[in-house]
Design a protein around this motif. Sequence first.
Motif, PDB file in Angstrom:
ATOM      1  N   UNK A   1      20.959  37.234  70.695  1.00 19.10           N
ATOM      2  CA  UNK A   1      21.098  36.360  69.539  1.00 19.10           C
ATOM      3  C   UNK A   1      19.986  35.309  69.469  1.00 19.10           C
ATOM      4  N   UNK A   2      20.033  34.451  68.420  1.00 20.82           N
ATOM      5  CA  UNK A   2      19.025  33.402  68.302  1.00 20.82           C
ATOM      6  C   UNK A   2      19.118  32.477  69.515  1.00 20.82           C
ATOM      7  N   UNK A   3      18.015  31.810  69.810  1.00 17.24           N
ATOM      8  CA  UNK A   3      17.928  30.925  70.975  1.00 17.24           C
ATOM      9  C   UNK A   3      17.557  29.512  70.560  1.00 17.24           C
ATOM     10  N   UNK A   4      17.528  28.621  71.553  1.00 18.19           N
ATOM     11  CA  UNK A   4      17.161  27.223  71.309  1.00 18.19           C
ATOM     12  C   UNK A   4      15.658  27.030  71.190  1.00 18.19           C
ATOM     13  N   UNK A   5      14.872  28.012  71.680  1.00 14.94           N
ATOM     14  CA  UNK A   5      13.411  27.931  71.603  1.00 14.94           C
ATOM     15  C   UNK A   5      12.859  29.323  71.326  1.00 14.94           C
ATOM     16  N   UNK A   6      11.813  29.377  70.521  1.00 16.97           N
ATOM     17  CA  UNK A   6      11.156  30.655  70.254  1.00 16.97           C
ATOM     18  C   UNK A   6      10.262  30.988  71.439  1.00 16.97           C
ATOM     19  N   UNK A   7      10.351  32.248  71.889  1.00 14.24           N
ATOM     20  CA  UNK A   7       9.609  32.699  73.072  1.00 14.24           C
ATOM     21  C   UNK A   7       9.120  34.111  72.830  1.00 14.24           C
ATOM     22  N   UNK A   8       7.842  34.354  73.109  1.00 17.16           N
ATOM     23  CA  UNK A   8       7.224  35.672  72.973  1.00 17.16           C
ATOM     24  C   UNK A   8       6.961  36.209  74.373  1.00 17.16           C
ATOM     25  N   UNK A   9       7.464  37.414  74.667  1.00 18.15           N
ATOM     26  CA  UNK A   9       7.278  38.026  75.979  1.00 18.15           C
ATOM     27  C   UNK A   9       6.408  39.265  75.841  1.00 18.15           C
ATOM     28  N   UNK A  10       5.219  39.200  76.442  1.00 24.23           N
ATOM     29  CA  UNK A  10       4.246  40.285  76.374  1.00 24.23           C
ATOM     30  C   UNK A  10       3.860  40.722  77.776  1.00 24.23           C
ATOM     31  N   UNK A  11       3.378  41.949  77.899  1.00 23.54           N
ATOM     32  CA  UNK A  11       2.745  42.340  79.156  1.00 23.54           C
ATOM     33  C   UNK A  11       1.404  41.624  79.205  1.00 23.54           C
ATOM     34  N   UNK A  12       0.811  41.535  80.376  1.00 24.67           N
ATOM     35  CA  UNK A  12      -0.507  40.893  80.477  1.00 24.67           C
ATOM     36  C   UNK A  12      -1.552  41.674  79.685  1.00 24.67           C
ATOM     37  N   UNK A  13      -1.424  43.001  79.641  1.00 22.51           N
ATOM     38  CA  UNK A  13      -2.347  43.818  78.845  1.00 22.51           C
ATOM     39  C   UNK A  13      -2.230  43.470  77.368  1.00 22.51           C
ATOM     40  N   UNK A  14      -0.987  43.379  76.856  1.00 17.96           N
ATOM     41  CA  UNK A  14      -0.781  42.998  75.459  1.00 17.96           C
ATOM     42  C   UNK A  14      -1.387  41.638  75.159  1.00 17.96           C
ATOM     43  N   UNK A  15      -1.093  40.680  76.034  1.00 18.77           N
ATOM     44  CA  UNK A  15      -1.571  39.314  75.815  1.00 18.77           C
ATOM     45  C   UNK A  15      -3.100  39.270  75.782  1.00 18.77           C
ATOM     46  N   UNK A  16      -3.736  39.915  76.750  1.00 20.02           N
ATOM     47  CA  UNK A  16      -5.204  39.929  76.777  1.00 20.02           C
ATOM     48  C   UNK A  16      -5.767  40.608  75.537  1.00 20.02           C
ATOM     49  N   UNK A  17      -5.119  41.676  75.094  1.00 16.56           N
ATOM     50  CA  UNK A  17      -5.633  42.428  73.953  1.00 16.56           C
ATOM     51  C   UNK A  17      -5.655  41.598  72.672  1.00 16.56           C
ATOM     52  N   UNK A  18      -4.757  40.612  72.562  1.00 15.41           N
ATOM     53  CA  UNK A  18      -4.762  39.758  71.365  1.00 15.41           C
ATOM     54  C   UNK A  18      -5.450  38.414  71.608  1.00 15.41           C
TER      55      UNK A  18
END
Length: 191
Positions: free
Chosen positions: A66-83
């Motif tokens: 469900x919705x949370x108290x804070x927005x959080x994006x969870x990526x693999x390190x490969x995904x994060x580096x790619x963007x």
Amino acid sequence: MANKVLVETSARHLHVTQEHLEILFGKGAELHNKKNLSQPGQFATTEKVDIVGPKRTLSGVSILGPVRNATQVELSLTDARSIGIAAPVRESGDIAGTPGCKLVGPCGEVEITEGVIAAKRHIHLTPEEAAAFGVEDKEIVSLKLDTPRPLIFGDVVVRVSPKFAAACHIDTDESNAACASGEVYGEIIKG
């Protein structure tokens, strides 16, 4: 299965606040359950957004409810580096001082100033399961996966709550490194 726990691959996803959900999907928006997840009350939704980084965009990323108290994006390190984002490895919820990104939905955009992480590998257990495994909340253990590419993951944090169900979560980079597909179990190793 003594001292073995189900290992699940946690693909890229995000959690949003109600405020951000309504900006992205319109006033009064709600999350719609597409599929229940292993953790009680958690579900993958039909709602998807684009995650925009300095280099490129990841399109159609699933929101988990469900919705949370804070927005959080969870990526693999490969995904994060790619963007183009240097995401730190953190436990879920530990987002202070982390990078932000832009989220784009069908009705609007949100620029978050923090909240992009690579989730630290972790094991969810109930208090009873933790006692049976001989581990405690926040204890750091290793996890041995018996797969076509056997691997021992170190620095796995144990998280204990009566709201959990026994499962270990690793990201797609970790899953690919171990060639983990289908139903996979890991052996908890202490010390």
